[in-house]
Design an enzyme around this catalytic site. Structure first.
Site, PDB file in Angstrom:
ATOM      1  N   ASP A   9       0.947  -1.151   0.164  1.00 15.37           N
ATOM      2  CA  ASP A   9       0.067   0.127  -0.012  1.00 15.37           C
ATOM      3  C   ASP A   9       0.974   1.404  -0.145  1.00 15.37           C
ATOM      4  O   ASP A   9       1.625   1.444   0.765  1.00 15.37           O
ATOM      5  CB  ASP A   9      -0.925   0.072   1.144  1.00 15.37           C
ATOM      6  CG  ASP A   9      -1.766   1.057   1.344  1.00 15.37           C
ATOM      7  OD1 ASP A   9      -1.769   2.085   0.398  1.00 15.37           O
ATOM      8  OD2 ASP A   9      -2.579   1.261   2.193  1.00 15.37           O
ATOM      9  N   GLU A  61      30.334   6.301   5.268  1.00 13.68           N
ATOM     10  CA  GLU A  61      30.330   5.257   5.642  1.00 13.68           C
ATOM     11  C   GLU A  61      30.159   4.183   4.405  1.00 13.68           C
ATOM     12  O   GLU A  61      30.383   2.946   4.232  1.00 13.68           O
ATOM     13  CB  GLU A  61      29.167   4.608   6.422  1.00 13.68           C
ATOM     14  CG  GLU A  61      27.820   4.740   5.579  1.00 13.68           C
ATOM     15  CD  GLU A  61      26.476   4.598   6.602  1.00 13.68           C
ATOM     16  OE1 GLU A  61      25.897   3.649   5.984  1.00 13.68           O
ATOM     17  OE2 GLU A  61      26.582   5.318   7.461  1.00 13.68           O
ATOM     18  N   CYS A  93      26.578   6.875   9.954  1.00 11.65           N
ATOM     19  CA  CYS A  93      25.699   7.812  10.594  1.00 11.65           C
ATOM     20  C   CYS A  93      26.444   9.087  11.184  1.00 11.65           C
ATOM     21  O   CYS A  93      26.169  10.250  10.868  1.00 11.65           O
ATOM     22  CB  CYS A  93      24.726   7.275  11.590  1.00 11.65           C
ATOM     23  SG  CYS A  93      23.563   6.100  10.983  1.00 11.65           S
ATOM     24  N   THR A 134      13.954   3.131   2.394  1.00 16.79           N
ATOM     25  CA  THR A 134      14.486   4.278   3.205  1.00 16.79           C
ATOM     26  C   THR A 134      16.164   4.447   2.529  1.00 16.79           C
ATOM     27  O   THR A 134      16.807   5.274   3.006  1.00 16.79           O
ATOM     28  CB  THR A 134      14.707   3.730   4.672  1.00 16.79           C
ATOM     29  OG1 THR A 134      15.406   2.791   4.732  1.00 16.79           O
ATOM     30  CG2 THR A 134      13.240   3.514   5.110  1.00 16.79           C
ATOM     31  N   HIS A 213      19.452  13.781  11.766  1.00 15.81           N
ATOM     32  CA  HIS A 213      19.899  12.699  10.873  1.00 15.81           C
ATOM     33  C   HIS A 213      19.042  11.867  11.029  1.00 15.81           C
ATOM     34  O   HIS A 213      18.958  11.100  12.172  1.00 15.81           O
ATOM     35  CB  HIS A 213      21.350  12.572  11.039  1.00 15.81           C
ATOM     36  CG  HIS A 213      21.780  11.362  10.169  1.00 15.81           C
ATOM     37  ND1 HIS A 213      22.541  11.281   8.977  1.00 15.81           N
ATOM     38  CD2 HIS A 213      21.837   9.866  10.698  1.00 15.81           C
ATOM     39  CE1 HIS A 213      22.616  10.271   8.721  1.00 15.81           C
ATOM     40  NE2 HIS A 213      22.336   9.353   9.540  1.00 15.81           N
TER      41      HIS A 213
END
Length: 230
Positions: A9, A61, A93, A134, A213
Site C-alpha cells: 500500500d 560510511e 551515521c 529508506t 539525521h
C-alpha cells in the site's frame, strides 16, 4: 511507484514513513563525484579560493577504497594547497559529525585555518526488503573557519556512543543489514540520551529549529514528541 511494484500500500511509505522520493546516483557515480559537486558548490557560494583550504575531512560510511584516502583525491581535484591536511572518517551515521568536530578542534588549536568538510554516502538495502524505501544517496560540503559567516558552534556538546548491532554491512557486500523495531528503538534511545547530555552541559534551552539525521522522516517526529513530553 516503488510501493506498487512491491505490492505494498503506497500509504505505508508516504504516511507510515513520511517518504516522498528516493535519490539514486547515476550508474557511473560514487561518493567522489557526488562529494566533488558539493565541494565546488560550497567554495563558490562562500567565494573561497581553494588555496585557502588547509584541511579536508571526509565523513562517510561508503568505503570507496580499502586502503586509499578519498580526501587526498578531493585535494587534488580541487587544487587546494599541497600542505593541506587530509583525513577520511569512516563511521555509520556519525562520520560527517565527527569530521566537523575534527575541524573545530584543530581550528581552536591554530593547527589549521580553514577546513572543507565533505559528507557523502550511497545507502543501499536488499531489493524487496522492508528497508528498501529508506535507501538513497547524497552529499554535502561546508567550510569551517575561525570567523564564520553563517553559523557558529557551541564549545559544549551532548554526546553518546554505544555498540549496537541494529545496522551493519559485511565486508564485500554493498547492501546493509538492518533490524526494524530494534533499530527504531535504538535510534530514539541514543537521540534522547545525547539530548539529556546536552541539557546537562548547557542547561535548559529553547531552539527555533531542530535538525535531525534519520533514515526516514517519521523518526524525528517520534523523537520530538518524546522531548516535548520530557
Amino acid at each position: 511507484e516503488l510501493a506498487r511494484a512491491r505490492g505494498v500500500d503506497p500509504n505505508k511509505y508516504s504516511k507510515g514513513l513520511m517518504l516522498k522520493e528516493m535519490r539514486f546516483p547515476e550508474a557511473d557515480e560514487d561518493i567522489i563525484s557526488m562529494g566533488l559537486k558539493a565541494a565546488y558548490s560550497s567554495l563558490l557560494r562562500g567565494k573561497i579560493n581553494p588555496k585557502e583550504i588547509d584541511a579536508i575531512f571526509v565523513g562517510t560510511e561508503t568505503v570507496t577504497y580499502a586502503v586509499k584516502s578519498v580526501s587526498n583525491i578531493f585535494a587534488e581535484l580541487l587544487d587546494v594547497s599541497p600542505n593541506c591536511l587530509t583525513q577520511d572518517i569512516y563511521n555509520a551515521c556519525a562520520g560527517g559529525t565527527l569530521a566537523i568536530l575534527n575541524a573545530i578542534g584543530l581550528i581552536e588549536k591554530d593547527v589549521i585555518n580553514k577546513a572543507l568538510v565533505i559528507s557523502a554516502d550511497i545507502s543501499k538495502y536488499p531489493i524487496g526488503s522492508p528497508s528498501e524505501p529508506t535507501q538513497g544517496s547524497g552529499a554535502i560540503a561546508l567550510v569551517i573557519s575561525r570567523n564564520p559567516r553563517i553559523a557558529s558552534f557551541s564549545k559544549r556538546f551532548g554526546k553518546v556512543s554505544g555498540n549496537v548491532n541494529d545496522f551493519w554491512r559485511k565486508p564485500g557486500k554493498d547492501t546493509a543489514e538492518v533490524f526494524g523495531h530494534y533499530s527504531v528503538d535504538s535510534y530514539l534511545k541514543f537521540q534522547l540520551e545525547a539530548y539529556d547530555d546536552l541539557m546537562d552541559n548547557i542547561g535548559e534551552f529553547y531552539a527555533d529549529y531542530y535538525a535531525f539525521h534519520a533514515p526516514f522522516s517519521k523518526l524525528p517526529l517520534k523523537c520530538m514528541r518524546q522531548i516535548i513530553e520530557k
